[in-house]
Design an enzyme around this catalytic site. Structure first.
Site, PDB file in Angstrom:
ATOM      1  N   TYR A   2     -31.837 -32.718 -29.351  1.00 20.27           N
ATOM      2  CA  TYR A   2     -32.305 -31.675 -29.537  1.00 20.27           C
ATOM      3  C   TYR A   2     -32.550 -31.478 -31.204  1.00 20.27           C
ATOM      4  O   TYR A   2     -32.071 -31.691 -32.289  1.00 20.27           O
ATOM      5  CB  TYR A   2     -30.616 -30.749 -29.736  1.00 20.27           C
ATOM      6  CG  TYR A   2     -31.253 -28.872 -30.224  1.00 20.27           C
ATOM      7  CD1 TYR A   2     -31.673 -28.663 -28.891  1.00 20.27           C
ATOM      8  CD2 TYR A   2     -30.611 -28.820 -31.121  1.00 20.27           C
ATOM      9  CE1 TYR A   2     -32.112 -26.688 -29.295  1.00 20.27           C
ATOM     10  CE2 TYR A   2     -30.821 -27.030 -31.757  1.00 20.27           C
ATOM     11  CZ  TYR A   2     -31.528 -26.763 -30.924  1.00 20.27           C
ATOM     12  OH  TYR A   2     -31.568 -25.107 -31.260  1.00 20.27           O
ATOM     13  N   ASP A  51     -34.774 -37.270 -37.332  1.00 21.46           N
ATOM     14  CA  ASP A  51     -34.009 -36.141 -37.253  1.00 21.46           C
ATOM     15  C   ASP A  51     -32.926 -35.797 -37.923  1.00 21.46           C
ATOM     16  O   ASP A  51     -31.547 -36.496 -36.307  1.00 21.46           O
ATOM     17  CB  ASP A  51     -33.615 -35.000 -35.920  1.00 21.46           C
ATOM     18  CG  ASP A  51     -33.203 -33.525 -35.915  1.00 21.46           C
ATOM     19  OD1 ASP A  51     -32.289 -33.135 -36.704  1.00 21.46           O
ATOM     20  OD2 ASP A  51     -33.255 -32.762 -35.355  1.00 21.46           O
ATOM     21  N   LYS A  83     -27.483 -28.026 -41.707  1.00 22.49           N
ATOM     22  CA  LYS A  83     -25.876 -28.174 -41.613  1.00 22.49           C
ATOM     23  C   LYS A  83     -25.417 -28.105 -43.505  1.00 22.49           C
ATOM     24  O   LYS A  83     -25.357 -28.153 -43.817  1.00 22.49           O
ATOM     25  CB  LYS A  83     -26.013 -29.222 -40.694  1.00 22.49           C
ATOM     26  CG  LYS A  83     -26.394 -28.407 -39.587  1.00 22.49           C
ATOM     27  CD  LYS A  83     -25.718 -29.169 -37.997  1.00 22.49           C
ATOM     28  CE  LYS A  83     -25.914 -27.640 -36.962  1.00 22.49           C
ATOM     29  NZ  LYS A  83     -27.454 -28.567 -35.752  1.00 22.49           N
TER      30      LYS A  83
HETATM   31  C1  LIG Z   1     -28.592 -28.156 -35.385  1.00 19.49           C
HETATM   32  C2  LIG Z   1     -29.804 -29.041 -35.095  1.00 19.49           C
HETATM   33  C3  LIG Z   1     -31.408 -28.848 -35.108  1.00 19.49           C
HETATM   34  C4  LIG Z   1     -31.242 -27.528 -35.521  1.00 19.49           C
HETATM   35  O1  LIG Z   1     -30.543 -26.850 -36.531  1.00 19.49           O
HETATM   36  P1  LIG Z   1     -30.773 -25.147 -36.339  1.00 19.49           P
HETATM   37  O2  LIG Z   1     -30.056 -25.480 -38.418  1.00 19.49           O
HETATM   38  O3  LIG Z   1     -29.925 -24.715 -35.662  1.00 19.49           O
HETATM   39  O4  LIG Z   1     -31.678 -24.270 -36.031  1.00 19.49           O
HETATM   40  C5  LIG Z   1     -31.981 -29.380 -35.206  1.00 19.49           C
HETATM   41  N1  LIG Z   1     -31.532 -30.989 -34.916  1.00 19.49           N
HETATM   42  C6  LIG Z   1     -30.704 -31.006 -34.573  1.00 19.49           C
HETATM   43  C7  LIG Z   1     -29.755 -33.118 -34.894  1.00 19.49           C
HETATM   44  C8  LIG Z   1     -29.375 -30.517 -34.419  1.00 19.49           C
HETATM   45  O5  LIG Z   1     -28.424 -30.635 -34.642  1.00 19.49           O
END
Ligand SMILES: *Cc1c(COP(=O)(O)O)cnc(C)c1O
Length: 424
Positions: free
Chosen positions: A144, A239, A267
């Site tokens: 994701y 990511d 995060k």
């Molecule tokens: C949570 C998440 C996102 C998206 O971040 P948001 O702040 O919710 O837009 C992107 N990549 C990873 C791996 C994530 O866990």
């Protein structure tokens, strides 16, 4: 367990908010329960509007590595609020945060602050395309990367080279450049490079996927990704929105000793406030406006309150790196207890303070294994844990997060409840 007030609020919420929530997983749809409306959270405890207190393993989906409302972070944020909530102008703290990010993650020589992980990923991909002059990207099924159009794709199992959007409202034209490979499967990546010579701008990956539940990279999968992108003039994007500052101060790239070209953060980097970042080598980031032709901007980007929360959090982590040893120990105790109590019926993946208990035997090493889990069994487990004061993610396909605020007593109590359920 009382849930009257939460139930009433949920009904009211559904009248004016889609599904009653501002992010879908919060609706508890996968576990058939009433979502808890939260009144407050402190340390490792989260309290709902009916007065129930839980030990929190959601940690706001990752940011809460220090637990909730850490006094030092809150104090700094209060002071920042008094100095003004937003200016839309540069500040000294942004410079300090960019310097600290590049110190902790040397591959992020230059970084840009944004407001969410979604925005960080979207912008990193635009930068990679601008830098390489190529359109296609490779992502992995089950990873994701936020909700931007081009990334809401996982593709049908037989269709490794065609990409169908996962969401209504995403034109197919926006996903034709998203190619899907299988995590931990080198051949699936090599085939895409072969079929699209000179057209792939970047491979984007969660180095430790945590959005299909936690799945660990097999050695040398990440090294392979580094090599094949180098050989093909494509960029490697890590990511690290979850893994950044969680697997260690330097994230997964330090843990696995691999330098990506671009990194996305979210995060933890915001310390509980809306903040994300993307960055990489200077030469690549020089593509970003106003230096280069890749446009990217934000009214609230680098918001001083969010930057203060993030900067204070990262400084605490840097000052006390033993946090990571403590986190790992606690997660290992939980993982061992789950493995032992669940015997062959569960598979447990754990790395640092990231873990998942999958309701299936035989181990989970990829997306197919993960989605083969028994989600009804997870829902039953979730409900039991909730009713016994343990607040877990309401989905099989999310991580369980441990924070520095969890005490030994919290961990022991959690193990006891977990055993109570798994040995039934
Ligand atoms: C949570 C998440 C996102 C998206 O971040 P948001 O702040 O919710 O837009 C992107 N990549 C990873 C791996 C994530 O866990």
């Amino acid at each position: 367990m009382k849930e009257k007030r939460s139930g009433e609020l949920f009904e009211r919420a559904k009248l004016h908010i889609p599904g009653g929530v501002n992010s879908p997983v919060r609706a508890y749809g996968a576990v058939g329960r009433i979502p808890r409306f939260i009144e407050s959270a402190k340390g490792a405890r989260i309290t709902d509007v009916d007065g129930n207190e839980y030990i929190d393993y959601v940690c706001s989906w990752g940011p809460g590595i220090l637990g909730s409302a850490h006094p030092e972070v809150v104090g700094a944020v209060q002071k920042a609020c008094e100095d003004g909530l937003t200016y839309g102008a540069p500040t000294e703290k942004e410079v300090e945060l960019a310097e600290l990010i590049s110190e902790l993650m040397p591959s992020m020589e230059v970084s840009r602050l944004v407001n969410s992980g979604t925005e960080a990923v979207m912008s990193a991909i635009r930068t990679a395309r601008g830098y390489t002059g190529r359109d296609k990207i490779i992502k992995f099924r089950g990873c994701y990367h936020g909700h931007s159009d081009g990334l809401l794709v996982k593709a049908g199992s037989a269709a490794l080279t065609t990409s169908v959007p996962d969401s209504a409202g995403v034109p197919e034209a926006d996903t034709v450049n998203t190619l899907i490979a299988e995590f931990n499967d080198e051949v699936s990546v090599a085939e895409l490079f072969l079929a699209n010579p000179g057209n792939i701008a970047a491979v984007i990956v969660e180095p430790v996927p945590a959005n299909m539940g936690v799945v660990l990279p097999k050695w040398p999968f990440l090294t392979f990704l580094r090599d094949i992108t180098n050989q093909n003039g494509a960029l490697l994007i890590f990511d690290e929105v979850i893994t950044g500052f969680r697997l260690g101060l330097g994230g997964a790239q330090e843990y696995y000793k691999i330098q990506p070209d671009l990194t996305t953060l979210g995060k933890i980097v915001g310390g509980g406030m809306p903040l994300g970042a993307y960055g990489g080598r200077r030469e690549i980031m020089n593509m970003v406006s106003p230096v280069g032709p890749v446009y990217q901007a934000g009214t609230l980007s680098g918001n001083p309150v969010a930057v203060t929360a993030g900067l204070t959090t990262l400084r605490i982590l840097k000052r006390d790196p033993a946090i990571y040893t403590r986190l790992e120990e606690k997660a290992r105790i939980l993982a061992d207890a789950a493995r032992e109590a669940g015997e062959g019926d569960v598979s447990v993946n754990q790395l640092g303070s990231l873990m998942s208990i999958f309701f299936r035997g035989g181990g989970v090493n990829d997306y197919e294994h993960a989605v083969g889990s028994d989600t009804d069994a997870y829902a039953a487990y979730f409900g039991y844990m909730l009713d016994h004061g343990i607040y877990l993610a309401p989905s099989q396909f999310e991580a369980m997060f441990v924070s520095d605020a969890h005490t030994e007593e919290d961990i022991m109590k959690t193990c006891e409840v977990m055993r109570g359920y798994l040995q039934m």
